[in-house]
Design a protein around this motif. Structure first.
Motif, mmCIF file in Angstrom:
data_model
loop_
_atom_site.group_PDB
_atom_site.id
_atom_site.type_symbol
_atom_site.label_atom_id
_atom_site.label_comp_id
_atom_site.label_asym_id
_atom_site.label_seq_id
_atom_site.Cartn_x
_atom_site.Cartn_y
_atom_site.Cartn_z
ATOM 1 N N ARG A 244 12.226 1.955 15.994
ATOM 2 C CA ARG A 244 12.460 2.048 14.545
ATOM 3 C C ARG A 244 12.300 0.695 13.860
ATOM 4 N N ALA A 245 12.745 -0.358 14.562
ATOM 5 C CA ALA A 245 12.651 -1.691 13.948
ATOM 6 C C ALA A 245 11.190 -2.032 13.691
ATOM 7 N N ALA A 246 10.334 -1.688 14.648
ATOM 8 C CA ALA A 246 8.897 -1.968 14.474
ATOM 9 C C ALA A 246 8.334 -1.154 13.316
ATOM 10 N N LEU A 247 8.699 0.120 13.236
ATOM 11 C CA LEU A 247 8.172 0.962 12.154
ATOM 12 C C LEU A 247 8.637 0.439 10.787
ATOM 13 N N THR A 248 9.882 -0.025 10.721
ATOM 14 C CA THR A 248 10.383 -0.565 9.449
ATOM 15 C C THR A 248 9.577 -1.791 9.034
ATOM 16 N N LYS A 249 9.278 -2.663 10.001
ATOM 17 C CA LYS A 249 8.473 -3.855 9.670
ATOM 18 C C LYS A 249 7.084 -3.441 9.189
ATOM 19 N N ILE A 250 6.537 -2.407 9.799
ATOM 20 C CA ILE A 250 5.194 -1.954 9.414
ATOM 21 C C ILE A 250 5.229 -1.377 7.988
ATOM 22 N N ILE A 251 6.262 -0.625 7.677
ATOM 23 C CA ILE A 251 6.374 -0.102 6.300
ATOM 24 C C ILE A 251 6.533 -1.266 5.317
ATOM 25 N N ASP A 252 7.345 -2.252 5.684
ATOM 26 C CA ASP A 252 7.504 -3.413 4.803
ATOM 27 C C ASP A 252 6.161 -4.091 4.547
ATOM 28 N N PHE A 253 5.334 -4.136 5.593
ATOM 29 C CA PHE A 253 4.010 -4.744 5.418
ATOM 30 C C PHE A 253 3.107 -3.854 4.576
ATOM 31 N N LYS A 254 3.222 -2.558 4.802
ATOM 32 C CA LYS A 254 2.375 -1.601 4.066
ATOM 33 C C LYS A 254 2.614 -1.689 2.554
ATOM 34 N N HIS A 255 3.800 -2.129 2.157
ATOM 35 C CA HIS A 255 4.049 -2.307 0.723
ATOM 36 C C HIS A 255 3.082 -3.309 0.102
ATOM 37 N N TYR A 256 2.470 -4.160 0.947
ATOM 38 C CA TYR A 256 1.500 -5.137 0.449
ATOM 39 C C TYR A 256 0.060 -4.668 0.639
ATOM 40 N N THR A 257 -0.161 -3.557 1.317
ATOM 41 C CA THR A 257 -1.551 -3.110 1.504
ATOM 42 C C THR A 257 -1.838 -1.917 0.596
ATOM 43 N N THR A 258 -1.210 -0.779 0.879
ATOM 44 C CA THR A 258 -1.509 0.416 0.063
ATOM 45 C C THR A 258 -0.264 1.026 -0.594
ATOM 46 N N ILE A 259 0.906 0.548 -0.275
ATOM 47 C CA ILE A 259 2.201 1.107 -0.724
ATOM 48 C C ILE A 259 2.415 2.499 -0.139
ATOM 49 N N CYS A 260 1.478 3.379 -0.421
ATOM 50 C CA CYS A 260 1.550 4.709 0.184
ATOM 51 C C CYS A 260 0.119 5.218 0.294
ATOM 52 N N SER A 261 -0.052 6.296 1.024
ATOM 53 C CA SER A 261 -1.402 6.841 1.181
ATOM 54 C C SER A 261 -1.718 7.787 0.031
ATOM 55 N N SER A 262 -2.961 8.295 0.029
ATOM 56 C CA SER A 262 -3.415 9.169 -1.054
ATOM 57 C C SER A 262 -2.771 10.553 -0.937
ATOM 58 N N ALA A 263 -2.194 11.025 -2.050
ATOM 59 C CA ALA A 263 -1.489 12.318 -2.009
ATOM 60 C C ALA A 263 -2.407 13.476 -1.588
ATOM 61 N N PRO A 264 -3.606 13.621 -2.169
ATOM 62 C CA PRO A 264 -4.477 14.725 -1.720
ATOM 63 C C PRO A 264 -4.860 14.609 -0.248
ATOM 64 N N SER A 265 -5.087 13.365 0.224
ATOM 65 C CA SER A 265 -5.435 13.189 1.646
ATOM 66 C C SER A 265 -4.261 13.562 2.542
ATOM 67 N N GLU A 266 -3.071 13.188 2.120
ATOM 68 C CA GLU A 266 -1.903 13.562 2.925
ATOM 69 C C GLU A 266 -1.772 15.086 2.988
ATOM 70 N N PHE A 267 -1.986 15.730 1.851
ATOM 71 C CA PHE A 267 -1.873 17.190 1.823
ATOM 72 C C PHE A 267 -2.911 17.819 2.760
ATOM 73 N N LEU A 268 -4.172 17.414 2.606
ATOM 74 C CA LEU A 268 -5.240 18.010 3.421
ATOM 75 C C LEU A 268 -5.056 17.683 4.905
ATOM 76 N N SER A 269 -4.569 16.485 5.184
ATOM 77 C CA SER A 269 -4.342 16.103 6.587
ATOM 78 C C SER A 269 -3.236 16.952 7.204
ATOM 79 N N ALA A 270 -2.189 17.218 6.428
ATOM 80 C CA ALA A 270 -1.096 18.043 6.962
ATOM 81 C C ALA A 270 -1.605 19.442 7.285
#
Ligand SMILES: Cc1ncc(COP(=O)(O)O)c(C=O)c1O
Length: 377
Positions: A244-270
């Protein structure tokens, strides 16, 4: 070196540079690593209400860790994970960048299995970490030399990157090798970063290797919609880990890359992941039919073409007898016949070419490759 003083320097990505020049102009692609794709409509047709749900989807930001339904769908790929063990990213490329930069600092020691998808090596270097290669060689049939791995590991090794099924050889790591790699990581509490973007495209489905995340608490398994499932245009991937500690660090980093992924892509991927065997089975059928053609081609040209036959994925690494530097060979092939192979120089293996066989257009590309080959002799 302090983290503050460090600036991001990354060597050009030779594989992607090569594809940027040729992928959308060469008429006969014979080196692509993504399996045959499908339309948005085909994905939506998998669930009765999916078209309506996509139509009413709000185009706001999504959660940084990923849409809950997608995290749940991705976690079902593994045997020990729940939705909270998944972090969604904008494809494997973001995952590699974010995982390395979130978890490593200058001076850390990292081992990267090579030859490899170039970002796995260059992005590790771009963190300022001290990177050692665990290099496999053509002369050894690309075998995994565990003694060589032990030699490059250090007491303070923080991370080991491996890739199975492997780009560019299309080979699965033997289970005994994976187990030993995990032991070596566990002795140091090092992260095992396991790039599994071609997983579930074993040519024999019974050869499926357990995902690293299901074997080791500090493993991080990398998955993607791009390869096995043939949906690279979604630009969607994920990291799975019990750390979990690693995943939290990765999310913290992701705030500087994409913040979150594309909503339509997430929907279609699910949607696609809930039916992922449809995509994996389709890709496997295409791959196996094309492999039979490649086997026949290689038998007809055994004096010129050879490889360690891949047992997973859409790709393999071929040796062309008498060609010590395949850049010129590939340049002439694409100029004369419009057929695109990938020269091995982009992997620092200039005697080889990467061939890709996950597309329905592969038979025609193979015919044209063979016709050209015959003209050369
Ligand atoms: C081993 C490996 N990892 C990661 C990637 C990146 O995939 P994507 O960013 O499309 O998910 C690739 C693409 O070729 C790959 O071969």
């Amino acid at each position: 070196m302090s983290r503050e003083g460090c600036c991001l320097k990354i060597a050009p990505f030779r594989i992607e540079q090569y594809f940027a020049v040729h992928e959308f102009t060469a008429p006969h692609l014979l080196s692509s690593s993504d399996a045959e794709t499908v339309s948005v409509a085909s994905v939506l047709a998998l669930e009765p209400d999916a078209t309506d749900r996509l139509g009413s989807l709000a185009l706001g930001y999504t959660q940084s860790a990923g849409a809950p339904e997608l995290r749940a769908a991705a976690s079902a790929i593994y045997t020990t994970t729940a939705a909270q063990d998944i972090v969604v990213v904008s494809a494997a490329e973001e995952a590699i960048f974010a995982a390395y930069h979130a978890l490593l600092k200058p001076g850390d020691h990292v081992v990267v299995e090579t030859p490899c998808y170039e970002s796995a090596l260059q992005l590790a270097r771009s963190t300022g970490a001290d990177v050692s290669e665990w290099r496999r060689s053509a002369d050894a049939g690309w075998a995994h030399d565990l003694a060589a791995l032990e030699r490059v590991m250090r007491p303070n090794t923080r991370m080991v990157y491996i890739n199975t099924p492997h780009n560019p050889t299309g080979a699965l790591m033997p289970r005994t090798v994976l187990d030993r790699v995990i032991e070596l990581c566990a002795e140091r509490k090092a992260w095992l970063f396991c790039d599994e973007v071609y997983r579930e495209l074993e040519h024999d489905p019974t050869a499926l290797l357990p995902a690293a995340v299901d074997l080791y608490e500090h493993a991080i398994s990398l998955g993607s919609m791009s390869k096995t499932y043939g949906l690279p245009g979604l630009r969607l991937g994920w990291l799975a880990s019990h750390d979990r500690a690693a995943l939290t660090k990765i999310i913290d980093f992701k705030h500087y890359t994409t913040i979150c992924s594309s909503a339509p892509s997430e929907f279609l991927s699910a949607v696609a992941l809930r039916h992922r065997s449809v995509f994996a089975d389709r890709s496997r059928a295409i791959v196996l039919a094309n492999l039979a053609l490649i086997d026949a081609l290689m038998a007809r040209h055994a004096d010129r073409l050879s490889w360690v036959r891949p047992n997973a994925s859409t790709i393999g690494f071929m040796r062309i007898a008498g060609v010590e530097e395949t850049d010129g060979f590939c340049a002439k092939l694409v100029a004369d016949a419009g057929v695109l192979l990938l020269p091995g120089s982009v992997y620092d293996e200039p005697t080889h070419v990467r061939i890709g066989f996950g597309r329905t257009t592969t038979p025609e590309a193979l015919r044209r490759f063979e016709a050209w080959l015959l003209q050369q002799s």
